[in-house]
Structures are given as structure tokens and as C-alpha cells.
Enzyme design. Structure first.
Site, PDB file in Angstrom:
ATOM      1  N   GLU A 147     -23.463  14.906  -3.074  1.00 40.60           N
ATOM      2  CA  GLU A 147     -23.205  14.624  -1.662  1.00 40.60           C
ATOM      3  C   GLU A 147     -22.308  16.137  -1.183  1.00 40.60           C
ATOM      4  OE1 GLU A 147     -21.258  10.961  -1.402  1.00 40.60           O
ATOM      5  OE2 GLU A 147     -23.263   9.871  -1.556  1.00 40.60           O
ATOM      6  N   GLU A 201       0.832  -1.084   0.022  1.00 41.18           N
ATOM      7  CA  GLU A 201       0.037  -0.050   0.052  1.00 41.18           C
ATOM      8  C   GLU A 201       0.925   1.191  -0.003  1.00 41.18           C
ATOM      9  OE1 GLU A 201      -3.432   0.904  -0.104  1.00 41.18           O
ATOM     10  OE2 GLU A 201      -2.295   2.695  -0.140  1.00 41.18           O
ATOM     11  N   CYS A 222     -16.037   7.010   1.531  1.00 44.41           N
ATOM     12  CA  CYS A 222     -17.529   6.800   2.186  1.00 44.41           C
ATOM     13  C   CYS A 222     -17.360   7.213   3.600  1.00 44.41           C
ATOM     14  CB  CYS A 222     -17.575   5.320   2.211  1.00 44.41           C
ATOM     15  SG  CYS A 222     -17.083   4.331   0.959  1.00 44.41           S
ATOM     16  N   GLY A 246     -22.395  16.190 -11.938  1.00 45.64           N
ATOM     17  CA  GLY A 246     -23.678  16.043 -11.284  1.00 45.64           C
ATOM     18  C   GLY A 246     -23.835  14.729 -10.840  1.00 45.64           C
ATOM     19  N   LYS A 255     -16.703  10.785   4.372  1.00 49.26           N
ATOM     20  CA  LYS A 255     -17.710  11.848   3.600  1.00 49.26           C
ATOM     21  C   LYS A 255     -18.962  11.658   4.473  1.00 49.26           C
ATOM     22  CE  LYS A 255     -20.462   9.670   1.624  1.00 49.26           C
ATOM     23  NZ  LYS A 255     -20.461   8.967   0.295  1.00 49.26           N
ATOM     24  N   TYR A 268     -22.580  11.334  -7.807  1.00 48.52           N
ATOM     25  CA  TYR A 268     -22.762  11.240  -6.504  1.00 48.52           C
ATOM     26  C   TYR A 268     -21.897  12.259  -5.627  1.00 48.52           C
ATOM     27  CZ  TYR A 268     -23.854   6.171  -7.083  1.00 48.52           C
ATOM     28  OH  TYR A 268     -24.688   4.929  -7.316  1.00 48.52           O
ATOM     29  N   ILE A 269     -20.634  12.177  -6.206  1.00 46.24           N
ATOM     30  CA  ILE A 269     -19.728  12.993  -5.122  1.00 46.24           C
ATOM     31  C   ILE A 269     -20.209  14.486  -5.321  1.00 46.24           C
ATOM     32  CG2 ILE A 269     -17.507  13.795  -4.784  1.00 46.24           C
ATOM     33  CD1 ILE A 269     -16.411  11.407  -5.862  1.00 46.24           C
ATOM     34  N   GLU A 307     -43.236   2.603   6.410  1.00 46.00           N
ATOM     35  CA  GLU A 307     -44.638   2.060   6.201  1.00 46.00           C
ATOM     36  C   GLU A 307     -45.385   2.411   4.754  1.00 46.00           C
ATOM     37  OE1 GLU A 307     -47.985   3.416   8.869  1.00 46.00           O
ATOM     38  OE2 GLU A 307     -46.839   5.011   9.159  1.00 46.00           O
ATOM     39  N   THR A 313     -18.158   0.223  -2.796  1.00 42.46           N
ATOM     40  CA  THR A 313     -17.009  -0.588  -1.949  1.00 42.46           C
ATOM     41  C   THR A 313     -17.574  -1.981  -1.631  1.00 42.46           C
ATOM     42  OG1 THR A 313     -16.409   1.422  -0.833  1.00 42.46           O
ATOM     43  CG2 THR A 313     -16.431  -0.612   0.525  1.00 42.46           C
ATOM     44  N   HIS A 357     -46.323   1.728  12.256  1.00 46.64           N
ATOM     45  CA  HIS A 357     -46.720   2.970  12.423  1.00 46.64           C
ATOM     46  C   HIS A 357     -46.662   3.639  13.739  1.00 46.64           C
ATOM     47  CE1 HIS A 357     -49.385   6.301  11.274  1.00 46.64           C
ATOM     48  NE2 HIS A 357     -49.954   6.321  12.560  1.00 46.64           N
ATOM     49  N   CYS A 411     -12.304   4.234   0.530  1.00 44.48           N
ATOM     50  CA  CYS A 411     -13.561   4.272   1.354  1.00 44.48           C
ATOM     51  C   CYS A 411     -13.309   4.810   2.672  1.00 44.48           C
ATOM     52  CB  CYS A 411     -13.953   2.727   1.322  1.00 44.48           C
ATOM     53  SG  CYS A 411     -15.674   2.740   2.273  1.00 44.48           S
ATOM     54  N   ARG A 456     -21.700  18.994 -17.336  1.00 39.32           N
ATOM     55  CA  ARG A 456     -21.785  19.070 -18.868  1.00 39.32           C
ATOM     56  C   ARG A 456     -22.954  18.717 -19.575  1.00 39.32           C
ATOM     57  NH1 ARG A 456     -18.566  13.450 -20.224  1.00 39.32           N
ATOM     58  NH2 ARG A 456     -20.002  12.047 -19.235  1.00 39.32           N
TER      59      ARG A 456
HETATM   60  P1  NDP Z   1     -20.335  10.083 -11.282  1.00 33.36           P
HETATM   61  O1  NDP Z   1     -19.853   9.030 -12.228  1.00 33.36           O
HETATM   62  O2  NDP Z   1     -21.215   9.857 -10.105  1.00 33.36           O
HETATM   63  O3  NDP Z   1     -20.752  11.484 -11.922  1.00 33.36           O
HETATM   64  C1  NDP Z   1     -19.724  12.082 -12.650  1.00 33.36           C
HETATM   65  C2  NDP Z   1     -20.421  13.326 -13.148  1.00 33.36           C
HETATM   66  O4  NDP Z   1     -19.534  14.200 -14.013  1.00 33.36           O
HETATM   67  C3  NDP Z   1     -21.701  13.226 -14.082  1.00 33.36           C
HETATM   68  O5  NDP Z   1     -22.496  14.008 -13.854  1.00 33.36           O
HETATM   69  C4  NDP Z   1     -21.165  13.342 -15.664  1.00 33.36           C
HETATM   70  O6  NDP Z   1     -21.892  14.125 -16.366  1.00 33.36           O
HETATM   71  C5  NDP Z   1     -19.827  14.240 -15.146  1.00 33.36           C
HETATM   72  N1  NDP Z   1     -18.650  13.943 -16.206  1.00 33.36           N
HETATM   73  C6  NDP Z   1     -18.323  12.564 -16.386  1.00 33.36           C
HETATM   74  N2  NDP Z   1     -17.005  12.854 -17.406  1.00 33.36           N
HETATM   75  C7  NDP Z   1     -16.706  14.247 -17.427  1.00 33.36           C
HETATM   76  C8  NDP Z   1     -15.818  14.892 -18.090  1.00 33.36           C
HETATM   77  N3  NDP Z   1     -15.053  14.322 -18.840  1.00 33.36           N
HETATM   78  N4  NDP Z   1     -16.088  16.302 -18.200  1.00 33.36           N
HETATM   79  C9  NDP Z   1     -17.370  16.890 -17.385  1.00 33.36           C
HETATM   80  N5  NDP Z   1     -18.027  16.311 -16.801  1.00 33.36           N
HETATM   81  C10 NDP Z   1     -17.922  14.939 -16.702  1.00 33.36           C
HETATM   82  O7  NDP Z   1     -19.011  10.192 -10.664  1.00 33.36           O
HETATM   83  P2  NDP Z   1     -18.418  10.898  -9.096  1.00 33.36           P
HETATM   84  O8  NDP Z   1     -17.054  11.452  -9.220  1.00 33.36           O
HETATM   85  O9  NDP Z   1     -19.303  11.714  -8.537  1.00 33.36           O
HETATM   86  O10 NDP Z   1     -18.309   9.581  -8.243  1.00 33.36           O
HETATM   87  C11 NDP Z   1     -17.369   8.278  -8.598  1.00 33.36           C
HETATM   88  C12 NDP Z   1     -17.957   7.056  -8.481  1.00 33.36           C
HETATM   89  O11 NDP Z   1     -17.773   6.752  -6.948  1.00 33.36           O
HETATM   90  C13 NDP Z   1     -19.482   7.134  -8.656  1.00 33.36           C
HETATM   91  O12 NDP Z   1     -19.816   6.814  -9.763  1.00 33.36           O
HETATM   92  C14 NDP Z   1     -20.017   6.085  -7.636  1.00 33.36           C
HETATM   93  O13 NDP Z   1     -19.694   4.757  -8.116  1.00 33.36           O
HETATM   94  C15 NDP Z   1     -18.688   6.221  -6.579  1.00 33.36           C
HETATM   95  N6  NDP Z   1     -19.309   6.918  -5.365  1.00 33.36           N
HETATM   96  C16 NDP Z   1     -20.570   6.237  -4.606  1.00 33.36           C
HETATM   97  C17 NDP Z   1     -20.969   6.826  -3.465  1.00 33.36           C
HETATM   98  C18 NDP Z   1     -22.089   6.136  -2.880  1.00 33.36           C
HETATM   99  O14 NDP Z   1     -22.411   5.092  -2.843  1.00 33.36           O
HETATM  100  N7  NDP Z   1     -22.752   7.130  -2.041  1.00 33.36           N
HETATM  101  C19 NDP Z   1     -20.483   8.287  -3.064  1.00 33.36           C
HETATM  102  C20 NDP Z   1     -19.489   8.770  -3.985  1.00 33.36           C
HETATM  103  C21 NDP Z   1     -18.749   8.176  -5.077  1.00 33.36           C
HETATM  104  P3  NDP Z   1     -23.262  13.174 -17.028  1.00 33.36           P
HETATM  105  O15 NDP Z   1     -24.444  13.794 -16.740  1.00 33.36           O
HETATM  106  O16 NDP Z   1     -22.843  13.597 -18.590  1.00 33.36           O
HETATM  107  O17 NDP Z   1     -22.955  11.963 -16.831  1.00 33.36           O
END
Ligand code: NDP
Length: 449
Positions: free
Chosen positions: A183, A35, A48, A177, A51, A179-180, A443, A313, A438, A43, A200
Site C-alpha cells: 500500500e 487510552e 486504515c 512484502g 492510509k 499489506y502495508i 459485470e 478492523t 453494462h 485504524c 525476506r
Molecule cells: P503482513 O503480515 O501483511 O506482511 C509482513 C511481511 O513482512 C511479509 O512479507 C513477511 O515476509 C515479512 N516479514 C515478516 N516477519 C519478518 C521478519 N521478522 N523479518 C523480515 N521480514 C518479515 O504485515 P504488515 O506489516 O504489512 O501488516 C500487518 C497487518 O496489518 C496485516 O497482516 C493485516 O492484517 C493488517 N493490515 C491490513 C490492511 C488492509 O486490510 N488493507 C492494511 C494494512 C495492514 P514473508 O513473505 O516471508 O511472509
């Protein structure tokens, strides 16, 4: 006597790597793990876990405001001390890192806290120059945040750095737009920053059910989070006062004190030496593997985000378990990827399992849809106008529940339990036959008519 130094050499001590190491060792294998950063991986160290703790921290902003309606006198506005939360969260991360390390030690997994690269089908070379041979090599190095290819992109941070900020930025622009983005929008907004999400495309959280993600968008806007859609990054400039000017799409540039990229995470395969062993890579540098996690080189396996199958994860952990049981435990099994529940810890959180309405209609031609759109009683008393939305997608003929999607307080907690029913292929009738508990929000799942 074995020809190799180890039966298994694992690269990456994240959730997947640690699980594979300890299970393989428990099956009797001689195991080592390398590592380069901290035991625990994304995570535990910068994903995770910290966060979720920040999500809890941010939620107090609303709870403390709502408290007066529940009879508590809390001075308004309340003071929030970012360094205090940041440091307690980091203390917890360090504690967990210790537990993960202990797990490896307890299972007699040897640890090398340095970078390892692959120098042959059965050989890794450590940063120190030491060469180690292994019968099997497992790659569990995860993924790394992507930065856009535009001038000034080095001026932005990623979620990696967000946990260590010196101070809270007043204006935050978050790119992406997914997950990250959603959040951290909730986190920074809760702490008092002004947040703008820039994506985008014209949507957030593309893989989630449309109605549920629309509800998050609507609630986020009503809270004061701004959105810019169809806005690709053009350039980022540093101003004289140290702030940033973010040029996106066709509108006015956005002034910001911090820009965070959350535009996806790519497999961490750069410079890993995979070409030297002939390991085949797919899109974005993902290691191509079969259903048993085996790469194109028979002695090299890969699990988790580095394979870019499902970047979650618990999925990496299952892949690790299946790998170790199959290769070292004489208990072959494969991961079942159907009906994996997932959640977004936004404010409010959302979650989903199984097919969305669109996926069900595409697959079966039609679908029966049941929804419950309600104001949780806690929100009613708090005079908070946020509504929860639960949605059930049912097979058009046989009544089987194909998907469940929800947004509202504690949605991930409720969804995890309900996901068992979806995974088990239960019918809508089985939900209807269950007596409501309830008063609860959950529910609503058994009261949809
Ligand atoms: P996501 O895949 O969730 O979202 C990526 C976003 O960035 C989308 O809105 C996408 O647009 C946009 N995008 C992708 N490529 C580009 C680019 N080249 N230029 C500009 N915009 C772009 O990624 P995250 O980074 O938020 O998270 C990564 C992964 O980590 C997640 O997919 C998920 O699997 C994991 N994760 C899970 C969590 C959970 O379980 N709660 C929390 C955080 C992360 P478009 O709308 O076009 O798709």
C-alpha cells in the site's frame, strides 16, 4: 450494590475497544475505558483511515496524467504539495477522533486518557497510580509494528511515523512484502518517490491467490517500483549527508532517504502486567482466548489484534460486538471467521474472499477455475496498459463458489458486494443467472465462461 468500581473496564479505545464499551454500556453496564494515546486506535489514527486518504491522494498522479486523453488540459508535470495533503488528512483524523470520543460520552462510558496496566484478575492501575476494580476487564490494545533485529534498525521508521513526514523522501526502501509495504509503495510512488520493496522471502502478499499477487507484482514493476526478494536485512548505516545505506541479502547495498519497516505487527502486550494476573500468552505475545474471547483468566477477555487471530478492523469490531452482547446483553453469539473479505489498497487495489485456488485444491483435490483477464475501458481510453484480473474458484462437484479474487480499479468496492454471494454459498450458476450490468467492470463476475 456491586463490589467493583465498574462492570467493565476496557484497555484500549480503538475500533474494538470503543465498540465493546458502547455496546456494553447500552446493555446497562457501568463502563470505563483507558487510552494512552488517542481515541480511535490504529485504524482511525495511524492506519486504515489516513492510509486510505493517502491512497486517494496518490491516485491523482495517474488520474491527472490520464486526464488529457479525456479532453482535459492539465499542466504536466503537476505540482504536488505533501504538507497540504498530510495536514488535511490529519485534520480529518482529528475530526474522527472527536466523533469516537463523542460516541463514548453519549453512551456514558468514562474515559481515562492514560495508560492502564493489569495488576490483578479484577484490577487495573492507571499511570497516575489510581487503582480501579472491575468485574470484567477487556484488553483491546491492538498490535505494534515489528522492527528487525539488526544493527541500525532504529534508523528506519514504521507506518506510525509515515503519516507525519516533514517532507517526501526521494528514495524509499520498504521492508516487507505484505499489506502495508504494497500500500505504501503505491502511495510513495504516486507522490513521486522512487520505491524499492525488500522482502525476506521470494513473494509478496503470501496469503493471496498466486495469480492475483503476480499481477500486482507485474504492474508494480512496470510502474517503476523495484523489488528485492530473498533479501534479509543485515545492517543499516547512516551516511554523512544524512541518507541511509541499507544492506540486504547478497546484492549491493541500497541507498535510501527513508527506510520503512512493514514486516508485520505484534500484539501490544509488553508491560501490560498480564503475567501478574496469570493471563496465558501465545506466539508473539498474543493473548490466548477461546471462541468467546475469554483468556485463561475468567474475568479477563481480549479482542482484536492483541489476540492475533485476524488482524483486520471489521473483525475486531465483530469480536467486540459478540463479547458485549454475550457478557452484558444476554444475547450470546460468536464470530464466524469463514469467508472474511480483505483488500490491499495498492495501485491498483486487490481483494479476495474465500479459498484461493491452492487452498481449494488442497482441500477438495481439485477445483474449477474461471478467470476474466481484461483491460478496463477507462484504461483503454487512457492508453494505460494495466489489465484487471478476476478469478473465481468453484467447488469441483457442487458448483458452489469457494473463492473470488480480483485486482483492478475499484476491486475492493466490487469484492465487498460479491463477498455476500460467496458467504451465502451461492453457486456459479447463480452468478451466471444474474444479468450483467453494462458497461461495468463488475459485470465480468457474471460473464465468466
Ligand atoms: P503482513 O503480515 O501483511 O506482511 C509482513 C511481511 O513482512 C511479509 O512479507 C513477511 O515476509 C515479512 N516479514 C515478516 N516477519 C519478518 C521478519 N521478522 N523479518 C523480515 N521480514 C518479515 O504485515 P504488515 O506489516 O504489512 O501488516 C500487518 C497487518 O496489518 C496485516 O497482516 C493485516 O492484517 C493488517 N493490515 C491490513 C490492511 C488492509 O486490510 N488493507 C492494511 C494494512 C495492514 P514473508 O513473505 O516471508 O511472509
Amino acid at each position: 450494590m456491586t463490589r467493583y468500581d465498574y462492570d467493565l473496564f476496557v484497555i484500549g479505545a480503538g475500533s474494538g475497544g470503543v465498540r465493546a464499551s458502547r455496546v456494553a454500556a447500552a446493555h446497562g453496564a457501568k463502563v470505563a475505558v483507558a487510552e494512552e494515546f488517542r481515541v480511535g486506535g490504529t485504524c482511525v489514527i495511524r492506519g486504515c483511515v489516513p492510509k486510505k486518504l493517502l491512497v486517494y491522494g496518490a491516485h491523482f498522479a495517474e488520474d491527472l496524467r490520464d486526464a488529457s486523453r479525456f479532453g482535459w488540459d492539465v499542466p504536466q508535470p503537476c505540482a504536488f504539495d505533501w504538507p497540504r495533503l498530510r495536514d488535511t488528512v490529519q485534520d480529518e483524523v482529528t475530526r474522527l477522533e472527536g466523533l469516537y470520543t463523542q460516541t463514548l460520552d453519549n453512551n456514558k462510558v468514562e474515559r481515562f486518557l492514560e495508560r492502564a496496566t493489569i495488576t490483578g484478575p479484577n484490577e487495573v492501575t492507571l499511570a497516575s497510580g489510581r487503582k480501579i476494580s472491575a468485574h470484567i476487564i477487556l484488553i483491546a490494545v491492538g498490535a505494534w509494528p515489528v522492527r528487525p533485529d539488526c544493527p541500525g534498525s532504529e534508523l528506519g521508521i514504521t507506518s506510525n511515523e509515515a503519516f507525519h513526514l516533514e517532507s517526501l523522501p526521494r528514495r524509499v526502501v520498504i521492508a516487507g512484502g505484505g499489506y502495508i509495504a504494497n500500500e505504501f509503495a503505491g502511495i510513495f510512488h504516486g507522490f513521486g518517490s522512487h520505491v524499492t520493496i525488500v522482502n525476506r522471502s521470494d513473494t509478496i502478499l503470501r496469503s493471496y491467490d498466486t495469480q492475483i499477487r503476480d499481477r500486482l507484482l507485474q504492474i508494480s514493476v512496470s510502474k517503476g517500483i523495484d523489488f528485492r526478494f530473498n533479501a534479509p536485512f543485515k545492517k543499516i548505516e547512516k551516511q554523512e549527508d544524512g541518507s541511509l545505506l541499507v544492506h540486504v541479502g547478497s546484492g549491493d547495498p541500497l541507498p535510501a532517504d527513508m527506510l520503512m519497516f512493514a514486516i508485520g505487527r505484534n500484539p501490544n502486550t509488553d508491560g501490560l502486567g498480564l503475567d501478574s494476573a496469570g493471563v496465558e500468552l501465545g506466539k508473539n505475545g498474543a493473548i490466548k482466548v477461546d471462541a468467546d474471547n475469554r483468556s485463561s483468566v475468567p474475568s479477563i477477555y481480549a479482542i482484536g489484534d492483541v489476540t492475533d487471530r485476524v488482524q483486520l478492523t471489521p473483525v475486531a469490531i465483530r469480536e467486540a460486538q459478540a463479547f458485549a452482547d454475550t457478557i452484558f446483553g444476554n444475547k450470546p453469539h460468536q464470530v464466524d471467521y469463514a469467508a472474511i473479505p480483505s483488500a490491499v489498497f495498492s495501485h491498483p487495489p486487490m481483494g479476495g474472499v474465500g479459498l484461493t485456488e491452492k487452498q481449494a485444491r488442497d482441500q477438495y483435490g481439485s477445483a474449477k477455475i474461471f478467470t476474466s483477464d481484461f483491460r478496463p475501458m477507462k484504461n483503454v481510453l487512457a492508453d494505460r496498459h494495466e489489465r484487471a484480473l478476476y478469478k473465481m474458484v468453484v467447488h469441483p462437484e457442487n458448483d458452489v463458489v469457494l473463492g473470488l479474487h480480483m485486482i483492478g480499479p475499484d476491486a475492493p468496492e466490487i469484492l465487498q458486494a460479491a463477498a455476500i454471494a460467496v458467504k451465502a454459498g451461492l453457486t456459479k450458476q447463480a452468478f451466471d443467472d444474474t444479468v450483467a450490468l453494462h458497461p461495468s467492470m463488475a459485470e465480468e463476475l457474471v460473464l465468466m465462461r
